[in-house]
Design an enzyme around this catalytic site. Structure first.
Site, PDB file in Angstrom:
ATOM      1  N   GLY A  85      -7.719  -6.491  10.434  1.00 41.97           N
ATOM      2  CA  GLY A  85      -6.538  -5.865  10.996  1.00 41.97           C
ATOM      3  C   GLY A  85      -6.303  -6.310  12.421  1.00 41.97           C
ATOM      4  N   ARG A  86      -7.121  -5.831  13.340  1.00 40.17           N
ATOM      5  CA  ARG A  86      -6.898  -6.081  14.764  1.00 40.17           C
ATOM      6  C   ARG A  86      -6.844  -7.573  15.094  1.00 40.17           C
ATOM      7  NH1 ARG A  86     -11.486  -1.975  16.878  1.00 40.17           N
ATOM      8  NH2 ARG A  86     -12.519  -2.975  15.105  1.00 40.17           N
ATOM      9  N   TYR A  92      -5.704  10.971   4.289  1.00 34.95           N
ATOM     10  CA  TYR A  92      -4.371  11.272   3.764  1.00 34.95           C
ATOM     11  C   TYR A  92      -4.518  12.003   2.418  1.00 34.95           C
ATOM     12  CZ  TYR A  92      -2.907   8.354   7.641  1.00 34.95           C
ATOM     13  OH  TYR A  92      -2.722   7.843   8.907  1.00 34.95           O
ATOM     14  N   ARG A 137      -7.807   1.803  -1.900  1.00 34.06           N
ATOM     15  CA  ARG A 137      -8.547   1.785  -0.628  1.00 34.06           C
ATOM     16  C   ARG A 137      -9.203   3.147  -0.396  1.00 34.06           C
ATOM     17  NH1 ARG A 137      -6.918   0.391   5.723  1.00 34.06           N
ATOM     18  NH2 ARG A 137      -8.362  -1.357   5.830  1.00 34.06           N
ATOM     19  N   GLN A 145       0.838  -1.193   0.000  1.00 31.15           N
ATOM     20  CA  GLN A 145       0.000   0.000   0.000  1.00 31.15           C
ATOM     21  C   GLN A 145       0.878   1.250   0.000  1.00 31.15           C
ATOM     22  OE1 GLN A 145      -1.963   1.666   3.540  1.00 31.15           O
ATOM     23  NE2 GLN A 145      -3.907   1.108   2.590  1.00 31.15           N
TER      24      GLN A 145
END
Length: 371
Positions: A320-321, A180, A227, A100
């Site tokens: 993710g987590r 971002y 994404r 990414q």
């Protein structure tokens, strides 16, 4: 788990299951120089599976693109061997790995950008933070990009994509989410420009189009993903009509026939759950506008992942987590085994503890025989 563990063609590759590793900024590079560390190769190798997809944490494309001390980057030759080791670790387990690519935009500090002001589409009040040697500190004041500067940043994305190709990765993902730089251009809360990159949505997605085209020029469309985070709140981002904005984004990306669209559900903000129990909403309204594979991310467990794939709203689910503390997550989900709790305190930097030292449920040889 009848749908989650079936093959799926995603761009150039056929995956054997639908459980992907989501990109997570974990701040484990070697300083100075943002060198990918051996423990990062261990981490990604442990979480690889035969025919599974891993998306590597946001990799800054230049020094001014950086936001967090210790985060991943790929802008100089000294980083190449570390990235090759990570790609090899995933491939050794039969997995596929995308890198990414990110530019932090206004989410930065002069200590991270090499002393220059962080940049953004426009100057809009922002009370976000960056991570420096002094810990999390208020972001430095940012400035608006001149229109003549934009092609240079697009070229930095292209160069980073070429570096990823040379390092042996299988594809790249453009980070167009979480407030971002790409996201700052898309959303009208942060883009107040009046030139060709601002105003109507057709102009606000111009930077997205140009960066996607730069990545495709290196990889081909079938090895590029994007994404996005519709209604995301990370980074002080906002849009006056997120459903219309991101439906248009999905249509634009569909034109390119990219490998996949990766969608963060708005119930998640970074590593926090905002809306416990909220059903997935973004993937559902985007599905009619994007004909390729959709990866859903944010707040899923095994049952809800199976449900969204079965519904057709998403084709894969990124974790993710749960993946952070369960290196063999696909195996555990498939066999409905208990999950090791994640350790939030280790998310933002540290050493191997609660990063690459989580045990698998079974020895690797047994997993290989039973997945």
């Amino acid at each position: 788990m009848a749908h989650l563990f079936t093959p799926k063609k995603v761009g150039a590759y056929t995956l054997s299951h639908r459980v992907a590793l989501a990109p997570m900024t974990r701040l484990r590079t070697i300083q100075p120089g943002d060198i990918p560390s051996p423990m990062m190769a261990d981490f990604y190798g442990q979480r690889a599976s035969n025919g599974g997809l891993e998306i590597i944490e946001g990799v800054s494309i230049s020094i001014p693109a950086r936001s967090y001390l210790g985060a991943a980057s790929f802008y100089h030759d000294g980083q190449a061997e570390g990235w090759k080791a990570i790609a090899n670790a995933v491939h050794d387990k039969g997995g596929r790995v995308f890198m990414q690519l990110i530019h932090g935009g206004r989410q930065s500090h002069v200590e991270m950008t090499g002393g220059v002001d962080p940049v953004a589409p426009s100057v809009v009040p922002f009370d976000g933070v960056a991570l420096t040697k002094d810990g999390f500190v208020p972001a430095s004041p940012h400035r608006a990009l001149g229109i003549e500067e934009i092609p240079g940043i697009v070229e930095e994305f292209r160069t980073a994509a070429q570096r990823a190709l040379d390092a042996g990765f299988d594809g790249v993902e453009l980070h167009g989410a979480n407030g971002y730089l790409v996201d700052q251009f898309i959303q009208d809360g942060t883009n107040k420009r009046t030139d060709a990159y601002g105003g109507p949505i057709e102009n606000r997605v111009r930077f997205l189009r140009e960066t996607v085209e730069a990545l495709i020029s290196v990889w081909g469309a079938d090895r590029v993903g994007v994404r996005i985070s519709p209604s995301g709140e990370w980074g002080g981002i906002s849009d006056s009509n997120p459903e219309a904005t991101f439906s248009y984004v999905a249509k634009v990306l569909d034109e390119y026939k990219i490998a996949y669209l990766h969608v963060i559900e708005p119930r998640i903000k970074g590593d926090e759950t905002l809306h416990e129990g909220q059903a997935p909403v973004a993937t559902k309204y985007l599905r009619p506008h994007f004909s390729g594979p959709i990866i859903a991310a944010g707040g899923f467990d095994g049952d809800s992942a199976e449900a969204i794939v079965a519904s057709g709203d998403a084709d894969l689910v990124a974790f993710g987590r749960h993946f952070s503390s369960n290196p063999d997550l696909p195996y555990r989900l498939k066999h409905k085994l208990p999950l090791t709790p994640y350790v939030r305190a280790a998310f933002w930097g540290g050493d191997e503890k609660h990063y690459s030292d989580f045990p698998a449920y079974l020895p690797a040889v047994e997993v290989a025989e039973t997945v």
